[in-house]
Motif scaffolding. Structure first.
Motif, PDB file in Angstrom:
ATOM      1  N   PRO A   1       0.006  29.978 -37.085  1.00  0.00           N
ATOM      2  CA  PRO A   1      -1.234  30.511 -37.641  1.00  0.00           C
ATOM      3  C   PRO A   1      -1.705  29.681 -38.837  1.00  0.00           C
ATOM      4  O   PRO A   1      -0.910  29.033 -39.513  1.00  0.00           O
ATOM      5  CB  PRO A   1      -0.854  31.917 -38.077  1.00  0.00           C
ATOM      6  CG  PRO A   1       0.602  31.848 -38.336  1.00  0.00           C
ATOM      7  CD  PRO A   1       1.147  30.830 -37.366  1.00  0.00           C
ATOM      8  N   THR A   2      -3.005  29.728 -39.063  1.00  0.00           N
ATOM      9  CA  THR A   2      -3.574  29.084 -40.236  1.00  0.00           C
ATOM     10  C   THR A   2      -3.939  30.170 -41.244  1.00  0.00           C
ATOM     11  O   THR A   2      -3.729  31.361 -40.983  1.00  0.00           O
ATOM     12  CB  THR A   2      -4.857  28.298 -39.866  1.00  0.00           C
ATOM     13  OG1 THR A   2      -5.871  29.239 -39.503  1.00  0.00           O
ATOM     14  CG2 THR A   2      -4.601  27.322 -38.723  1.00  0.00           C
ATOM     15  N   THR A   3      -4.508  29.777 -42.343  1.00  0.00           N
ATOM     16  CA  THR A   3      -4.938  30.761 -43.344  1.00  0.00           C
ATOM     17  C   THR A   3      -6.138  31.561 -42.850  1.00  0.00           C
ATOM     18  O   THR A   3      -6.484  32.580 -43.425  1.00  0.00           O
ATOM     19  CB  THR A   3      -5.316  30.068 -44.670  1.00  0.00           C
ATOM     20  OG1 THR A   3      -6.332  29.099 -44.401  1.00  0.00           O
ATOM     21  CG2 THR A   3      -4.109  29.412 -45.304  1.00  0.00           C
ATOM     22  N   LYS A   4      -6.752  31.127 -41.766  1.00  0.00           N
ATOM     23  CA  LYS A   4      -7.917  31.816 -41.219  1.00  0.00           C
ATOM     24  C   LYS A   4      -7.603  32.630 -39.960  1.00  0.00           C
ATOM     25  O   LYS A   4      -8.487  33.243 -39.373  1.00  0.00           O
ATOM     26  CB  LYS A   4      -9.021  30.810 -40.928  1.00  0.00           C
ATOM     27  CG  LYS A   4      -9.437  30.070 -42.179  1.00  0.00           C
ATOM     28  CD  LYS A   4     -10.737  29.390 -42.015  1.00  0.00           C
ATOM     29  CE  LYS A   4     -11.021  28.520 -43.204  1.00  0.00           C
ATOM     30  NZ  LYS A   4     -11.766  29.132 -44.225  1.00  0.00           N
ATOM     31  N   THR A   5      -6.358  32.649 -39.535  1.00  0.00           N
ATOM     32  CA  THR A   5      -5.961  33.419 -38.356  1.00  0.00           C
ATOM     33  C   THR A   5      -6.140  34.905 -38.626  1.00  0.00           C
ATOM     34  O   THR A   5      -5.737  35.402 -39.679  1.00  0.00           O
ATOM     35  CB  THR A   5      -4.488  33.134 -37.999  1.00  0.00           C
ATOM     36  OG1 THR A   5      -4.349  31.741 -37.730  1.00  0.00           O
ATOM     37  CG2 THR A   5      -4.037  33.941 -36.796  1.00  0.00           C
ATOM     38  N   VAL A   6      -6.755  35.611 -37.675  1.00  0.00           N
ATOM     39  CA  VAL A   6      -7.002  37.053 -37.846  1.00  0.00           C
ATOM     40  C   VAL A   6      -6.579  37.844 -36.611  1.00  0.00           C
ATOM     41  O   VAL A   6      -6.495  37.314 -35.504  1.00  0.00           O
ATOM     42  CB  VAL A   6      -8.494  37.342 -38.139  1.00  0.00           C
ATOM     43  CG1 VAL A   6      -8.897  36.809 -39.494  1.00  0.00           C
ATOM     44  CG2 VAL A   6      -9.401  36.803 -37.050  1.00  0.00           C
ATOM     45  N   ILE A   7      -6.322  39.127 -36.856  1.00  0.00           N
ATOM     46  CA  ILE A   7      -6.000  40.096 -35.803  1.00  0.00           C
ATOM     47  C   ILE A   7      -6.998  41.237 -35.963  1.00  0.00           C
ATOM     48  O   ILE A   7      -7.203  41.746 -37.066  1.00  0.00           O
ATOM     49  CB  ILE A   7      -4.570  40.661 -35.959  1.00  0.00           C
ATOM     50  CG1 ILE A   7      -3.543  39.549 -36.076  1.00  0.00           C
ATOM     51  CG2 ILE A   7      -4.237  41.613 -34.823  1.00  0.00           C
ATOM     52  CD1 ILE A   7      -3.438  38.662 -34.882  1.00  0.00           C
ATOM     53  N   CYS A   8      -7.608  41.673 -34.863  1.00  0.00           N
ATOM     54  CA  CYS A   8      -8.611  42.744 -34.966  1.00  0.00           C
ATOM     55  C   CYS A   8      -7.942  44.119 -35.057  1.00  0.00           C
ATOM     56  O   CYS A   8      -6.768  44.294 -34.744  1.00  0.00           O
ATOM     57  CB  CYS A   8      -9.595  42.685 -33.801  1.00  0.00           C
ATOM     58  SG  CYS A   8      -8.963  43.297 -32.241  1.00  0.00           S
ATOM     59  N   GLU A   9      -8.738  45.086 -35.475  1.00  0.00           N
ATOM     60  CA  GLU A   9      -8.254  46.453 -35.696  1.00  0.00           C
ATOM     61  C   GLU A   9      -7.740  47.140 -34.442  1.00  0.00           C
ATOM     62  O   GLU A   9      -7.002  48.121 -34.527  1.00  0.00           O
ATOM     63  CB  GLU A   9      -9.361  47.294 -36.321  1.00  0.00           C
ATOM     64  CG  GLU A   9     -10.523  47.537 -35.401  1.00  0.00           C
ATOM     65  CD  GLU A   9     -11.655  48.329 -36.036  1.00  0.00           C
ATOM     66  OE1 GLU A   9     -12.560  48.720 -35.299  1.00  0.00           O
ATOM     67  OE2 GLU A   9     -11.634  48.551 -37.245  1.00  0.00           O
ATOM     68  N   LYS A  10      -8.084  46.651 -33.269  1.00  0.00           N
ATOM     69  CA  LYS A  10      -7.679  47.287 -32.014  1.00  0.00           C
ATOM     70  C   LYS A  10      -6.164  47.247 -31.798  1.00  0.00           C
ATOM     71  O   LYS A  10      -5.633  47.973 -30.964  1.00  0.00           O
ATOM     72  CB  LYS A  10      -8.371  46.619 -30.820  1.00  0.00           C
ATOM     73  CG  LYS A  10      -9.878  46.667 -30.878  1.00  0.00           C
ATOM     74  CD  LYS A  10     -10.386  48.084 -30.762  1.00  0.00           C
ATOM     75  CE  LYS A  10     -11.900  48.081 -30.765  1.00  0.00           C
ATOM     76  NZ  LYS A  10     -12.474  49.386 -30.783  1.00  0.00           N
TER      77      LYS A  10
END
Length: 69
Positions: free
Chosen positions: A46-55
């Protein structure tokens, strides 16, 4: 640049005017390890911009914010 959820088989993207929370991978080493294991992605960095959504979270996954005094 469009932000997309990094979870396996998830196509959710951050879209203007659509209310959906996205969470960055924690920097704390222990918590980060748990999140990366839960993602089930091989050879993923992952990078510093990697995200996971609320789902991918339940209400119990969130810690309540204490009231400010």
């Amino acid at each position: 640049m469009v932000q997309s959820c990094s979870a396996v088989n998830c196509c959710n993207r951050r879209i203007k005017h659509v209310k959906m929370k996205f969470h960055r991978i924690p920097t704390d080493p222990n918590r980060r390890k748990l999140w990366l294991h839960a993602l089930r992605r091989e050879n993923f960095t992952p990078t510093t911009k990697t995200v996971i959504c609320e789902k991918h979270f339940t209400p119990e996954d969130y810690e309540p914010i204490s009231k400010r005094t």
